[in-house]
Every structure is written in structure tokens, then in C-alpha cells.
Design an enzyme around this catalytic site. Sequence first.
Site, PDB file in Angstrom:
ATOM      1  N   ASP A 298       0.763  -0.828  -0.153  1.00 42.67           N
ATOM      2  CA  ASP A 298       0.041  -0.015  -0.153  1.00 42.67           C
ATOM      3  C   ASP A 298       1.035   1.377  -0.048  1.00 42.67           C
ATOM      4  O   ASP A 298       2.162   1.224   0.020  1.00 42.67           O
ATOM      5  CB  ASP A 298      -0.831  -0.136   1.005  1.00 42.67           C
TER       6      ASP A 298
HETATM    7  C1  BGC Z   1      -4.879   3.338   0.451  1.00 47.29           C
HETATM    8  C2  BGC Z   1      -5.336   2.226  -0.815  1.00 47.29           C
HETATM    9  C3  BGC Z   1      -5.175   2.991  -2.145  1.00 47.29           C
HETATM   10  C4  BGC Z   1      -3.834   3.322  -2.279  1.00 47.29           C
HETATM   11  C5  BGC Z   1      -3.278   4.256  -3.489  1.00 47.29           C
HETATM   12  C6  BGC Z   1      -3.862   4.036   0.024  1.00 47.29           C
HETATM   13  O1  BGC Z   1      -3.590   5.134   0.885  1.00 47.29           O
HETATM   14  O2  BGC Z   1      -4.965   2.496   1.709  1.00 47.29           O
HETATM   15  O3  BGC Z   1      -6.500   1.641  -0.654  1.00 47.29           O
HETATM   16  O4  BGC Z   1      -5.106   1.837  -3.240  1.00 47.29           O
HETATM   17  O5  BGC Z   1      -3.729   4.514  -0.964  1.00 47.29           O
HETATM   18  O6  BGC Z   1      -4.158   5.420  -3.464  1.00 47.29           O
END
Ligand code: BGC
Length: 775
Positions: A298
Site C-alpha cells: 500500500d
Molecule cells: C489506500 C489504498 C489505495 C492507495 C493508493 C492508500 O492510502 O490505503 O486503498 O489503493 O492509497 O491510492
Amino acid sequence: MKFRRQFFLIIFLFITFNGFTVHAQQSSRVTSASGQDSATMNKFLSDLLGRMTLEEKIGQLNLLTGEQAITGSSVNKDAEGKILKGQVGGFLNIITVAKIRKAQEIAVTKTRLKIPLIFGLDVIHGYKTIFPIPLALSATWDPKLIEKTARIAAQEATADGINWTFSPMVDISRDPRWGRVAEGSGEDPYLGAEIAKAMVKGYQGDDLSKENTLLACVKHFALYGASESGRDYNTVDMGRSRMYNEYFLPYKAAIDAGAASVMASFNEVDGIPATANKWLLTDVLRKEWGFSGMLVTDYTGINEMIDHGLGGLQEVSAKALNAGIDMDMVGEGFITTLTNSLEEKKVSEKDIDRACRMVLEAKYKLGLFEDPYRYCNEQRAEKEIFTADHRAFARKVAGKSVVLLKNEKQTLPLKKSGTIALIGPLADSKANMVGTWSVSANLNTAVSLKEGLEQVGGSKVRILLAKGSNLMQDSAQQTRGTMFGRTIPRDDRNENEMIKEAVAVAMKADVIVAALGEASEMSGESASRTDINVPQVQQRLLEALLKTAKPLVLVLFNGRPLDLSWENEHVPSILNAWFGGTESGLAIADVLFGDVNPGGKITASFPRNVGQIPVYYNHKNTGRPQNDKHGFTKYRSNYLDASNEPLFPFGYGLSYTTFGITAPMVDKKVLSPGGTIKVKVDVKNTGTRLGEEVVQLYIRDMAGSITRPVKELKKFTKIALMPGESREISFTITEEDIKFYNADLAYVAEPGDFKIYVGNSAEQVKEVDFSYLKN
Ligand code: BGC
């Protein structure tokens, strides 16, 4: 992933293109996994890997962010310079064909090996045509419909250059304080799994290399929805039995459906952050479940392990690679430390090769080596995005996601004549119709509730508008809840004055529609709440409106189950509208005027108060179960001050018509290994309107080698019936439906007695028994 190819000769071609030499895969139309095709792909990838330097390999593991949706404090600098040096595998958060083409051009014309970039984005519930938030989508209990929303999202996103979406989010959550319940499918693993499969299918289709399919990314692996106290990014602590029996199913279902990528979650799992958890990422995901796609962190997931307390950047980056991570999102831990770690033997070249191969393979499957501009077709962008068909479908889906929680005095549906007082801070907001994420949406294209009522109501309906209150009492809280251009301008007037004005407007009307609740950004990422009531300032407005004694309908906007105890006691009609997307204003109006009969059913229990959380239907019985559902008995597992039961249970939702479901009947009382039991019920529309009902079948295992839930959803079907119409519904039970993971985590069916419950919510059921005997 399974492959088949239409053109099977894949060679390294050196094509002269604009004066540059491009390294190309001749055809990547791989549609199934014939050994021949996998072999061809593997040869292509091995040859390419063989020609890459260590730096180039590590470069492929680096996923940088553009500027569209920054969800952390880090951003990447000098993207162009890094692409030129072969230090980038792909981007997230770059939008539009023109910008994506520009970045791709640098990669495939100006770098040594001309390896194309991959482009990801959070296409969570639609791209430009925004569908209801996932929690609302799940309330349709219609995987086929949800699959089509994902298909349309893929169609639009790929027409605009995107080839990887960070969806589906399949985290089970039983905690409505957690803002990200909005992004998932609620509290049930079986329903969650059905939806997970549907979404993967919708995004990926049957051929990833087609120009209108993209990679799905199952997230957040794993257990992200179980964060302590519902606070985002918080610690998770769970035994393995619960992981396997209650939380893993949707992830596994998405993998079984062929999801080509997985995102590791921010939280720890059994004391080790998921991003460095080898047991989770390699033993369970790859070895046990056979996942063969790309594993991404993530947003800065690696760097965050420094704060988790696992060591410095070099150490945590090595841990992530060794645990099985292939791509590093935004944090640049891999690119800055892996070379040293290799020299110091903290990682092996084999693992770097493995990760690089996974990234290249994803690109290969997308057909990017064949045509790096496959998703960069401006004409498609013009024709295939936000089309009339997509919008019409979004309206239909939004209507189906609405849940009628209460309709005591048959206030609904409304007549298409007379005067409606439309009151509340959310009555005329376009931007707050779409819900969290929707990063690619043009917020002005959304239809507000006011516009929807005007259009659907027609010329005989007069709408009087009043704001009545601010969104929140506290202006700082209001700002936090209305970020990213979704503001609700704050009114400086005194609260009483605003209420007074609203009451005066209400007095002129035949009926009041109160549009209250949360704004879009009060749920979603980093939007946890400890108070899940309708904000107090709005509740005071509601009280005043109720005092007018005019018929009143509460249209509730929410990204989570709210505590509606007060509203349930005082308001005759409550329509839970969630955030229904760009067409939501029309869809809510369709329901309010009765053009659409509501049929949505909640997929997460609505608690009576925050103190009950977590409250979920598939709980364990305990050794001292409550005696009386709503009463108190000393020394039983219950509360002094509230019932154990949620206010609205899982699977609940009303309609403008009524349904009768008979007690289930079974064709035999004993299930044998390999055998089946047929369960039948008759469902009748006992009201006066066409309506849809979700018939739900639950099973209870009366005694097991481990404790078993009081009920587990195992089947469901949604049917439409005309007034007076009856239909026989049958379900087939097999051993699969009684299996669970035992204390040794073996997946078993144990002999014994079971109960089947059938009904139209987890609470409103009738039962029949059967036994499972081995011989
Ligand atoms: C979130 C994810 C997301 C990623 C990319 C993160 O902060 O937890 O769900 O896909 O950002 O934007």
C-alpha cells in the site's frame, strides 16, 4: 492466471519506431493458460530479465505517484528523470490519455530496454460514471449487477489510459467507526466473496490484453477491516481460526477468480506488518492459495514499518522483499536500498528477479510489450466515458442500493404533485453525492437530490429548499468531512435562525424531505468516527421539523451504518441513500416517488449505539448466551443498558410491498458425503406493488470441534414478484456449505446436527433441521 494466445509467435523484435529501437512482444493476446502460451511468455520474460542490469530490475519494482489522489504525506519528485534512468516500473494517480502517453513515451523511446510503464488508479466504484460506494453496491445483493459496474468502470478507465485498478477492496469489517467500511461489502464473508469474484471478473474480463480490461488488485491483504477501535491504520490482533473462518474468504475468492494483483495492508497481522509478513504473503497467499500475480505494497507501506518499529528503511525494505512483495508503492525503499542489501546479502538476486518477473509479467498480460499505447486511444476516451448508457445504468444501480429502513405511516412513496420542503445541508450538494474516492469524477456532473426531485417529480411538484443547518456544529470537523472539493459552504448564521427559516419553509409544504447525514468524506480512508450519530446540529434541525407535525421522510446520506436509535424512535420514514454516485439524485427521487420500489438490504448491522460495536449477526453463542433478546438477565452475556441485538440486522431492508416466506422444507433430513439436500420455500408478494426480495439462507452448526457462529449466510437469491405472485425457491446444500477450518486449520465437514434458517434478514427467519452423517 490462465493464458491462451491468438498469435503464438512471440519473439524479440527490434522495431524502428520514430527513430528509436523498441523492444516488443509481438502479440500478447493471451487468453488462457495453455502450457505453450505460458512457456512463450516465460521465455520472453526470461530473455528480457537476462538482459537487465540489477538497477534496471530494481527500477521495475518502483511505483511512483502522480498528483491525482495523494493519500499520504510522501510524494515523488523528478519522475521524468527517474523514468529516463530506468528507475520506474509504473505510476499511480496520473490521469488522462495525454499525460499517460507522455510518460509512456519516455519509457518506451528513451530508456535502454524500452520497457513500458504500468498505470494504476483507485477506480473504486466507477471512473467518471460513478456508481454507489461499495457498501451500497453490496446492499443490492446482486453480484451480476456489481460485475457490470466493474465492467463499465474498466471500460471507462482503460479508455483514459489506466490499466490497473486498486480494487476490489474486500476487507470484512464489523466496525462502523472505521471510515473504510464504505469501501467494502460489509460484515459477511460469504456475500463478500461472491462480490469479490464478480468485481474481479468485471474488471479483468477473460482476456487481460484486451484494450478494455485492466488488472484488478485485491486489497488490503489482510484483515485491514479489523483495526482496533475502528481507528484507521490501527493494530489488528486476531487468532488464525478467526482469520481463516471469518476474514480470509473474500481475498481467497478473488484470487480463485484470477485476480492478477494483490495489495498488502498497512496493519500488522499476528505481530508482523502485512507488508513484511512472510507467513501471510508467501505461505498463505502464494503457496496455500496458489496466487501467481503481482504483489504490491500500500502507499508507503514499506516506510511505515519504520514507525511500526521494525527497523530502518534498508531493513524494512529487505524484509518486504523477502516476505514476497514485488512492487513498492511511492516509498522508494526498494530503489534506494536493495542494491546495498544485496551486497550485504540481506536479500538475494533470486528474490529481486522474482519480484521483477512479476511486474514484467503483469505488463505482458496487459499486452503492453506488444503495444505500450494500447490504453492510450483518445477516440475511445471521447466515446466511451460517461455515456448516456453508463449513466442510465448507474441510476438503476443506485436505485437498487437504497435501503428503506422504516416506512411507518406509509409516508412513502410521495405523490407527484404538491409542495415538498427539501431541507438539510445535503439537499442540494452535487459533490457530496459521489462518496469517497471518485478521484477521477467530475464532481459537477453529479445530480443533486434537488435536481433529481425536480426532474423526476415533474411540473406538478413544487420544491422549496432550505439548508436548515450546517453539516457539523464544529467548523474544523466540517472541513475535515468535506475535503477534496466536496465542500458544503458554511453558513455564519446562528443555528436557531437557520432552523427557524427551515421550519417556516416546511410549514408551506405538504411533506418534508430532510436530506441529512454525512458528507462524502466523512467515510472512506482516514475518516474514522467515535460518534456515529447524525451530527447533533442536524439532529436538532430534525427535531424542529418533526414538531411541525408534517409528514416527514428522512433521506440519509452515509458511508457507514449510523446509530439511528433516536431517528428510528421519532421519524416515520427513513430512506438510507448512502452515496449513490453521479446519478444518485435521480435514483433517490425514483425511489421517493415510487417509480422504483426499494429492495436494498443492509450488509452491515446498524448498532443501537457505539458501545455495542462490534455487533454482527454471525457471532458466537458464548457459554452464557442471553436469555431474552431484548431483556437483561444477571450473569448472562448481555448489557445492563441495551439489547444485544442491533437496531437493524444484517440482511434487513423494507419495500413498498410486503413478502411472505414459508418455513423451509427439506427433501431429506440427512446429508451424506457427496450428497445434497434441497431446501424449498414459497415466496409470495403479499402487497400491492411489484417488488424485489432477497431470500437468504443461513446455516448453524449445532456442535463442532471448535465453537461455531450462531448463523452463517450460505445462499441467497433475489427475485422480483408481481403483486399476489408466488414463487417456489430452492437451494441445494452440499458438504461445502458446512465446511470450516478446524483447530489445525484443516478445511473439514464434521458430522452432527445443523439448522437451516431461511428468511429476508438475519433475524426474520424460519428454520428446519438436518444432520450430516459420514456413513
Ligand atoms: C489506500 C489504498 C489505495 C492507495 C493508493 C492508500 O492510502 O490505503 O486503498 O489503493 O492509497 O491510492
